[in-house]
Design a protein around this motif. Structure first.
Motif, PDB file in Angstrom:
ATOM      1  N   ILE A  91      46.471  40.028  81.902  1.00  0.00           N
ATOM      2  CA  ILE A  91      46.927  41.339  82.378  1.00  0.00           C
ATOM      3  C   ILE A  91      47.073  42.317  81.212  1.00  0.00           C
ATOM      4  O   ILE A  91      46.793  43.509  81.336  1.00  0.00           O
ATOM      5  CB  ILE A  91      48.233  41.217  83.185  1.00  0.00           C
ATOM      6  CG1 ILE A  91      48.452  42.501  84.009  1.00  0.00           C
ATOM      7  CG2 ILE A  91      49.444  40.907  82.310  1.00  0.00           C
ATOM      8  CD1 ILE A  91      49.510  42.359  85.085  1.00  0.00           C
ATOM      9  N   TYR A  92      47.467  41.815  80.044  1.00  0.00           N
ATOM     10  CA  TYR A  92      47.545  42.679  78.859  1.00  0.00           C
ATOM     11  C   TYR A  92      46.144  43.087  78.410  1.00  0.00           C
ATOM     12  O   TYR A  92      45.914  44.246  78.040  1.00  0.00           O
ATOM     13  CB  TYR A  92      48.250  41.953  77.719  1.00  0.00           C
ATOM     14  CG  TYR A  92      49.635  41.464  78.043  1.00  0.00           C
ATOM     15  CD1 TYR A  92      50.747  42.286  77.911  1.00  0.00           C
ATOM     16  CD2 TYR A  92      49.839  40.164  78.489  1.00  0.00           C
ATOM     17  CE1 TYR A  92      52.030  41.830  78.210  1.00  0.00           C
ATOM     18  CE2 TYR A  92      51.112  39.692  78.792  1.00  0.00           C
ATOM     19  CZ  TYR A  92      52.197  40.530  78.651  1.00  0.00           C
ATOM     20  OH  TYR A  92      53.457  40.075  78.947  1.00  0.00           O
ATOM     21  N   LEU A  93      45.227  42.141  78.434  1.00  0.00           N
ATOM     22  CA  LEU A  93      43.870  42.439  77.980  1.00  0.00           C
ATOM     23  C   LEU A  93      43.146  43.359  78.959  1.00  0.00           C
ATOM     24  O   LEU A  93      42.260  44.112  78.555  1.00  0.00           O
ATOM     25  CB  LEU A  93      43.102  41.139  77.773  1.00  0.00           C
ATOM     26  CG  LEU A  93      43.695  40.215  76.702  1.00  0.00           C
ATOM     27  CD1 LEU A  93      42.861  38.947  76.557  1.00  0.00           C
ATOM     28  CD2 LEU A  93      43.823  40.927  75.358  1.00  0.00           C
ATOM     29  N   THR A  94      43.527  43.306  80.227  1.00  0.00           N
ATOM     30  CA  THR A  94      42.981  44.273  81.180  1.00  0.00           C
ATOM     31  C   THR A  94      43.362  45.686  80.764  1.00  0.00           C
ATOM     32  O   THR A  94      42.529  46.609  80.780  1.00  0.00           O
ATOM     33  CB  THR A  94      43.496  43.985  82.599  1.00  0.00           C
ATOM     34  OG1 THR A  94      43.042  42.700  83.022  1.00  0.00           O
ATOM     35  CG2 THR A  94      43.011  45.046  83.583  1.00  0.00           C
ATOM     36  N   ALA A  95      44.619  45.871  80.372  1.00  0.00           N
ATOM     37  CA  ALA A  95      45.073  47.195  79.943  1.00  0.00           C
ATOM     38  C   ALA A  95      44.377  47.635  78.661  1.00  0.00           C
ATOM     39  O   ALA A  95      43.932  48.789  78.553  1.00  0.00           O
ATOM     40  CB  ALA A  95      46.587  47.195  79.746  1.00  0.00           C
ATOM     41  N   THR A  96      44.277  46.757  77.675  1.00  0.00           N
ATOM     42  CA  THR A  96      43.642  47.157  76.420  1.00  0.00           C
ATOM     43  C   THR A  96      42.153  47.429  76.622  1.00  0.00           C
ATOM     44  O   THR A  96      41.601  48.349  76.012  1.00  0.00           O
ATOM     45  CB  THR A  96      43.855  46.092  75.327  1.00  0.00           C
ATOM     46  OG1 THR A  96      43.328  44.820  75.753  1.00  0.00           O
ATOM     47  CG2 THR A  96      45.334  45.938  75.006  1.00  0.00           C
ATOM     48  N   ASP A  97      41.504  46.658  77.494  1.00  0.00           N
ATOM     49  CA  ASP A  97      40.090  46.921  77.793  1.00  0.00           C
ATOM     50  C   ASP A  97      39.920  48.292  78.425  1.00  0.00           C
ATOM     51  O   ASP A  97      38.997  49.044  78.076  1.00  0.00           O
ATOM     52  CB  ASP A  97      39.536  45.846  78.734  1.00  0.00           C
ATOM     53  CG  ASP A  97      39.289  44.522  78.046  1.00  0.00           C
ATOM     54  OD1 ASP A  97      39.328  44.466  76.795  1.00  0.00           O
ATOM     55  OD2 ASP A  97      39.067  43.519  78.753  1.00  0.00           O
ATOM     56  N   ARG A  98      40.801  48.639  79.344  1.00  0.00           N
ATOM     57  CA  ARG A  98      40.696  49.939  80.005  1.00  0.00           C
ATOM     58  C   ARG A  98      41.002  51.081  79.041  1.00  0.00           C
ATOM     59  O   ARG A  98      40.493  52.192  79.217  1.00  0.00           O
ATOM     60  CB  ARG A  98      41.631  49.979  81.216  1.00  0.00           C
ATOM     61  CG  ARG A  98      41.190  49.061  82.349  1.00  0.00           C
ATOM     62  CD  ARG A  98      42.129  49.131  83.545  1.00  0.00           C
ATOM     63  NE  ARG A  98      41.724  48.210  84.594  1.00  0.00           N
ATOM     64  CZ  ARG A  98      42.370  48.044  85.745  1.00  0.00           C
ATOM     65  NH1 ARG A  98      43.469  48.762  85.986  1.00  0.00           N
ATOM     66  NH2 ARG A  98      41.941  47.178  86.642  1.00  0.00           N
TER      67      ARG A  98
END
Length: 235
Positions: A153-160
């Motif tokens: 879920i953190y990496l989803t945010a950083t990817d976006r």
């Protein structure tokens, strides 16, 4: 480079309203003919399913049936609207200091993201919140099917955000082991205690108030610039 800042929502930017949540669920129980205490306890016991799997109506129907009731479609809809009204109230009540701090961060060039373990009623109410216009990226667990502290879920945010996790700062009160999760995902992590002292055993840096964050980051970047200039002079 000015770092993106990623925030938790409840107990970080706004109060979690835990007592009001229990009161509203108890009122919903009357609407679907189940014992109020039983439904409140069932909500607590199924928090992860509610965060990543069930809609508002699915939650009401599943838990009511587990408790021996068989509510009508109209009863479920009535209880669901009662729950949604709560989400709207909570998301509308944002401390002025929070909004000021977010505006200061944006004025300083920080991109802002939100990661929240949240049920679908929160996601539905979000666009009407004064917080919504201040964020570049928003990730709700109910939308992505994964919750903190899972690194995904953190990496989803950083990817976006289009950002390296190592260049991002995460700010949260510490619920759901979110601070350890953010650190494991590679983010710089700050605990905040202004609205709730959720994780007092956290050994990392702690922020007393969100209003302190813009100045803290300005001070940090001023030192980095000085250090870079000094290093350049020594070459």
């Amino acid at each position: 480079m000015v770092q993106p800042v990623i925030f938790d929502l409840y107990h970080t930017l706004i109060h979690g309203a835990n007592d009001e949540r229990d009161r509203v669920v108890a009122e919903m129980a009357v609407m679907v003919n189940v014992a109020p205490d039983a439904l409140v306890n069932a909500y607590h016991d199924t928090w992860r399913d509610r965060m990543v799997r069930w809609t508002v109506e699915e939650t009401i129907l599943i838990l009511s049936r587990r408790l021996g009731a068989d509510p009508s479609r109209e009863q479920v809809a009535h209880a669901g609207e009662h729950r949604r009204a709560l989400a709207c109230r909570v998301l509308a009540t944002v401390p002025a200091a929070t909004l000021d701090a977010l505006d200061s961060l944006r004025a300083d060039g920080h991109r802002l993201a939100l990661i929240s373990n949240a049920t679908s009623d929160t996601a539905e109410a979000w666009p009407q919140s004064p917080l919504a216009e201040r964020f570049d990226v928003v990730v709700f667990s109910c939308d992505v099917g994964v919750a903190k502290p899972d690194s995904a879920i953190y990496l989803t945010a950083t990817d976006r955000l289009g950002a390296d996790p190592a260049n991002c700062i995460y700010v949260g009160d510490g619920a759901d082991e979110e601070l350890a999760g953010a650190t494991a995902a590679g983010l710089t992590t700050l605990r905040i205690t202004e609205l709730n002292d959720t994780d007092p055993d956290w050994q990392g840096p702690t922020l007393a108030a969100i209003g302190d964050l813009p100045g803290l980051l300005r001070h940090r970047y001023a030192h980095l610039q000085t250090d870079n200039k000094t290093a350049g002079t020594r070459r």
